[in-house]
Design a protein around this motif. Sequence first.
Motif, PDB file in Angstrom:
ATOM      1  N   ALA A   1       0.688  -1.338   0.146  1.00 47.58           N
ATOM      2  CA  ALA A   1       0.246   0.078  -0.229  1.00 47.58           C
ATOM      3  C   ALA A   1       1.284   1.251  -0.509  1.00 47.58           C
ATOM      4  O   ALA A   1       2.327   1.206   0.316  1.00 47.58           O
ATOM      5  CB  ALA A   1      -0.477   0.390   1.258  1.00 47.58           C
TER       6      ALA A   1
ATOM      7  N   TYR B   1      -0.505 -10.890   6.803  1.00 45.65           N
ATOM      8  CA  TYR B   1      -0.853 -10.271   7.068  1.00 45.65           C
ATOM      9  C   TYR B   1      -0.416  -9.574   8.384  1.00 45.65           C
ATOM     10  O   TYR B   1      -0.538  -9.034   9.292  1.00 45.65           O
ATOM     11  CB  TYR B   1      -2.751 -10.951   7.637  1.00 45.65           C
ATOM     12  CG  TYR B   1      -3.864  -9.710   7.584  1.00 45.65           C
ATOM     13  CD1 TYR B   1      -3.815  -8.228   7.388  1.00 45.65           C
ATOM     14  CD2 TYR B   1      -5.143 -10.402   8.656  1.00 45.65           C
ATOM     15  CE1 TYR B   1      -4.960  -7.754   7.742  1.00 45.65           C
ATOM     16  CE2 TYR B   1      -6.237  -9.840   8.018  1.00 45.65           C
ATOM     17  CZ  TYR B   1      -6.255  -8.702   7.800  1.00 45.65           C
ATOM     18  OH  TYR B   1      -7.428  -7.811   8.624  1.00 45.65           O
TER      19      TYR B   1
ATOM     20  N   THR C   1      -0.936  -7.599   2.839  1.00 43.86           N
ATOM     21  CA  THR C   1      -2.678  -8.614   2.058  1.00 43.86           C
ATOM     22  C   THR C   1      -2.920  -9.880   3.271  1.00 43.86           C
ATOM     23  O   THR C   1      -2.184 -10.720   4.098  1.00 43.86           O
ATOM     24  CB  THR C   1      -2.087  -9.443   0.566  1.00 43.86           C
ATOM     25  OG1 THR C   1      -0.850  -9.794   0.838  1.00 43.86           O
ATOM     26  CG2 THR C   1      -1.769  -8.394   0.010  1.00 43.86           C
TER      27      THR C   1
ATOM     28  N   VAL D   1      -0.367   0.029   8.105  1.00 50.17           N
ATOM     29  CA  VAL D   1      -2.048  -1.108   7.429  1.00 50.17           C
ATOM     30  C   VAL D   1      -1.384  -2.656   7.512  1.00 50.17           C
ATOM     31  O   VAL D   1       0.354  -1.924   6.745  1.00 50.17           O
ATOM     32  CB  VAL D   1      -2.461  -0.617   6.262  1.00 50.17           C
ATOM     33  CG1 VAL D   1      -3.230   1.313   6.682  1.00 50.17           C
ATOM     34  CG2 VAL D   1      -2.264  -0.619   5.047  1.00 50.17           C
TER      35      VAL D   1
ATOM     36  N   THR E   1     -10.301   4.179   3.672  1.00 52.60           N
ATOM     37  CA  THR E   1      -9.069   4.437   3.187  1.00 52.60           C
ATOM     38  C   THR E   1      -8.899   6.091   4.358  1.00 52.60           C
ATOM     39  O   THR E   1      -7.566   5.682   3.959  1.00 52.60           O
ATOM     40  CB  THR E   1      -9.065   5.018   1.714  1.00 52.60           C
ATOM     41  OG1 THR E   1      -9.806   6.293   1.653  1.00 52.60           O
ATOM     42  CG2 THR E   1      -9.936   3.847   0.371  1.00 52.60           C
TER      43      THR E   1
ATOM     44  N   VAL F   1      -8.623  -0.738   3.390  1.00 48.69           N
ATOM     45  CA  VAL F   1      -7.551  -1.831   4.468  1.00 48.69           C
ATOM     46  C   VAL F   1      -8.693  -1.694   5.607  1.00 48.69           C
ATOM     47  O   VAL F   1      -9.911  -0.568   5.619  1.00 48.69           O
ATOM     48  CB  VAL F   1      -6.198  -1.233   5.231  1.00 48.69           C
ATOM     49  CG1 VAL F   1      -5.756  -1.850   3.561  1.00 48.69           C
ATOM     50  CG2 VAL F   1      -6.657   0.053   5.307  1.00 48.69           C
TER      51      VAL F   1
END
Lengths: 111, 116
Positions: B2, B102, B98, B95, B74, B29
């Motif tokens: 991101a 994680y 994926t 954040v 966002t 996210v």
Amino acid sequence: TQLLEQSPQFLSIQEGENLTVYCNSSSVFSSLQWYRQEPGEGPVLLVTVVTGGEVKKLKRLTFQFGDARKDSSLHITAAQPGDTGLYLCAGNSNSGYALNFGKGTSLLVTP
Amino acid sequence: SAVISQKPSRDICQRGTSLTIQCQVDSQVTMMFWYRQQPGQSLTLIATANQGSEATYESGFVIDKFPISRPNLTFSTLTVSNMSPEDSSIYLCSVPGTKKTYNEQFFGPGTRLTVL
């Protein structure tokens, strides 16, 4: 809180030298990450180690996860001035996705 | 990974005032995290911000001092209220990666706050 102890805290070396940074804990982690942070920037992920005994290489950087998944090391071969920065290890906390960070190793590589 | 931006990048504030820090992500996210990095120190988690629910604060941090908003998937804000010099720090949002990774996090560039 699962504590991560990093050593050394500070390291100043000349270009071309090798170095190892350590990250130790009394707790078991499902994974550990290594980040590098440069002044004025946020930490940037270098690698994640997941399996006990795992070794990962990223160009001149070699990362190892201890067999018991309680410790990790970062070895840099032939350090360059561009390697200068704060190296942080981090592991998942008991609360799930949030990370616990070590205090970091501040590395200075001089030409 | 991101792309995360933060505003302001830095600020100098007077004691007793409040500052709101914005964090914008280029993708949706569920979770966003706010960290504090005091001078010469490592990162300490302040709170986890989930969209549509109250933020979860870590020990030593309270909502009255660090209110957080999470209006959509966002964007998030962190307010540092009634500031004192001890609040001088870098504040970072992050954040998760994926689903498969994680446990990795991607960080914004940080907001460097100095309180006089």
